[in-house]
Design a protein around this motif. Structure first.
Motif, PDB file in Angstrom:
ATOM      1  N   ASP A  68       0.816  -1.224   0.000  1.00 56.47           N
ATOM      2  CA  ASP A  68       0.000   0.000   0.000  1.00 56.47           C
ATOM      3  C   ASP A  68       0.850   1.276   0.000  1.00 56.47           C
ATOM      4  OD1 ASP A  68      -2.417  -1.413   0.063  1.00 56.47           O
ATOM      5  OD2 ASP A  68      -2.260  -1.676   2.235  1.00 56.47           O
ATOM      6  N   TYR A  69       2.103   1.197  -0.408  1.00 53.93           N
ATOM      7  CA  TYR A  69       2.993   2.354  -0.352  1.00 53.93           C
ATOM      8  C   TYR A  69       2.870   3.214  -1.603  1.00 53.93           C
ATOM      9  CZ  TYR A  69       5.050  -0.485   3.334  1.00 53.93           C
ATOM     10  OH  TYR A  69       5.236  -1.245   4.452  1.00 53.93           O
ATOM     11  N   GLY A  70       3.116   4.505  -1.404  1.00 53.70           N
ATOM     12  CA  GLY A  70       3.098   5.420  -2.532  1.00 53.70           C
ATOM     13  C   GLY A  70       4.397   5.372  -3.307  1.00 53.70           C
ATOM     14  N   ILE A  71       4.442   6.100  -4.418  1.00 55.67           N
ATOM     15  CA  ILE A  71       5.611   6.075  -5.272  1.00 55.67           C
ATOM     16  C   ILE A  71       6.847   6.667  -4.582  1.00 55.67           C
ATOM     17  CG2 ILE A  71       5.132   8.326  -6.342  1.00 55.67           C
ATOM     18  CD1 ILE A  71       6.155   7.104  -8.991  1.00 55.67           C
ATOM     19  N   GLY A  72       6.613   7.565  -3.636  1.00 56.80           N
ATOM     20  CA  GLY A  72       7.741   8.141  -2.911  1.00 56.80           C
ATOM     21  C   GLY A  72       8.500   7.093  -2.130  1.00 56.80           C
TER      22      GLY A  72
END
Length: 510
Positions: free
Chosen positions: A412-416
């Motif tokens: 569930d992590y963002g691209i950052g």
């Protein structure tokens, strides 16, 4: 007696002690590896003297920021990959198993070099302390053997015992340095100054050497993930402890090196560092503190080294355990102490390797022209810089591996977190690694290049090439073992062993 390893898939997999380490204990264990008093007393004056730059405090802030960025993706991955061979597992799952096994061999060489090298400074410091305080003439190697015995005993006991010992020692180290900082700031012969924190004081000729010296102060911070199988909450403990440790280490070293510059005077600190070197802190305390406190500080300098020895010993033991459990190295290395669940075979193996090198350097140093400084100029300087060389390379590879892992396992992590931070971290760490290569002669005390310039780095890198080739042999001849590379405690648990699920929070969740 240690328990036997379990080589068959339908038998229980060897495991370490579960749920024993919380966030505070792990933070202390990470910080212990960086040896705070040793860095402030020895590393900072050496950096001032060799580079001739006033901006050493700023270098810790810059590197701290780099490592925080590195930790974003690294700590996110640590929530899903729980393996005592952290770099090995991360690189295996992110860049491929052959590169991962090669990285494992580099990690073993690097961590062993770092740990064994510290015995050189420990033996010298304890020998000098015994001579100065008690009037006893004890050879450095005998003092080193005393430390070796203490480390070995702690290594085969419960990890929480090591954590408690390291917690006390690190707390005392911090207390001494804080007192020194207060005295330095109060003395301030030239008044308060922000010059050591100005960019122009760092980004000048010699900045590469400053970063190369300063990065060594952070070695060991990445070990939080190595204890991921033993922490109370595998999904959060290592992540929180790693981030806390990086921030604390960076802030503490920046503040203390700034205090040193202010305490000596910005116009005098470079000359004083050149004159006194690692004795500068103790010379200052001798001028501004009671003798008993100076002696206590010298003793805690020794225990600081002992704490670092224990911390790196534990890391090496767990790497041996992890590689033995997965069959990459002989399975006997996966044996644990049935009473303490410590990685007994790995601990004993590391102790034997350390003993062998101590004997070699003790014989080589007999009658050497360097005299009492022989173990510092050779064993300590050569091996610890070899270790830093390898570990920074592994950190850079791990940053790239994080990108590869999350490309296949997005969670569930963002691209950052998945991409941007790891790429920035990789670029910065590759740059630091390049600086270490460029200034390696300076780091090991050479006035001009010689055979050591390429031999010492080769001792770290060549095993990595053999490790990669070894992984190829395993793939061809032992596909069952190859399938479990990097999987940690999951291997040996039946037909689903080694499986990474995109839907599970951890590849090793029990």
């Amino acid at each position: 007696m240690a328990s036997s390893p379990q080589p068959h898939a339908n038998e229980p997999t060897p495991t370490l002690g579960r749920r024993r380490i919380g966030v505070p204990a792990l933070v202390f264990m990470i910080i212990a590896a960086s040896a705070p008093l040793t860095v402030v007393a020895g590393g900072v004056p050496t950096n001032f003297a060799v580079t001739g730059l006033l901006g050493v405090p700023l270098s810790f802030i810059v590197l701290g920021a780099v490592l925080v960025v590195f930790s974003i993706g690294y700590s996110a991955m640590s929530q899903h990959v729980h393996n005592a061979g952290a770099f090995y597992a991360y690189i295996s799952l992110g860049l491929g198993k052959p590169i991962g096994v090669g990285a494992a061999w580099v990690a073993l060489m690097s961590y062993n070099a770092m740990q064994i090298g510290i015995y050189g400074l420990f033996g010298f410091a304890l020998s000098s302390f015994a001579g100065g305080v008690a009037g006893l003439e004890v050879p450095w190697w005998m003092c080193a053997l005393a430390g070796w015995a203490a480390v070995g005993i702690l290594g085969v006991n419960k990890v929480d015992l090591s954590a408690k010992v390291l917690g006390v020692l690190v707390a005392l180290e911090f207390l001494v340095v804080v007192i020194y900082d207060v005295l330095a700031v109060r003395t301030a012969p030239e008044g308060m100054s922000g010059a050591p924190l100005e960019p122009t004081s760092l980004f000048a000729a010699g900045v590469g050497a400053a970063f190369a010296f300063s990065i060594a102060a952070f070695m060991g911070f990445e070990s939080g993930a190595i204890y991921s199988e033993e922490v109370k909450d595998p999904r959060t403990t290592a992540r929180r402890a790693t981030l806390i440790a990086v921030v604390v280490i960076a802030a503490f070293y920046a503040l203390s090196s700034w205090a040193m510059a202010v305490g000596e005077g910005p116009s005098q600190v470079l000359a004083r560092s050149t004159e006194f070197g690692p004795d500068l802190l103790f010379v200052f305390l001798g001028e501004h503190a009671p003798k008993w406190f100076v002696d206590l500080s010298a003793l805690l300098f020794i225990t600081s080294l002992l704490a670092a020895l224990v911390a790196f010993h534990n890391v090496v033991a767990r790497y041996f355990f992890s590689l033995g459990r997965e069959g990459v190295l002989p399975r006997v290395l996966a044996r644990t102490n049935p009473r303490t669940q410590a990685p007994a075979a790995g601990s004993l193996t590391q102790s034997v390797l350390a003993l062998m090198l101590l004997i070699v350097f003790a014989v080589a140093g007999n009658g050497h022209e360097a005299g009492p400084l022989f173990p510092v100029l050779t064993l300590f300087t050569w091996l610890t810089n070899m270790g830093a060389f390898g570990l920074v390379l592994l950190m850079a590879l791990t940053s790239v591996a994080v990108v590869g892992y999350f490309r296949r396992n997005r969670h569930d992590y963002g691209i950052g977190t998945r991409t941007i931070a790891p790429i920035i971290g990789a670029i910065a760490l590759i740059t630091v690694f390049g600086l270490i290569v460029a200034y390696f002669d300076v780091l090991i005390g050479l006035s001009e290049p010689n055979v050591l310039s390429w031999l010492l780095p080769a001792i770290i890198l060549v095993p990595g090439l053999f490790g990669t080739a070894w992984a190829g042999w395993i793939a061809r001849n032992r596909p069952d073992i190859y399938a479990g590379i990097g999987r940690g405690a999951d291997i040996g648990d039946g037909p689903e062993r080694g499986r990474v699920s995109d839907n599970e929070p951890s590849v090793n969740q029990q």
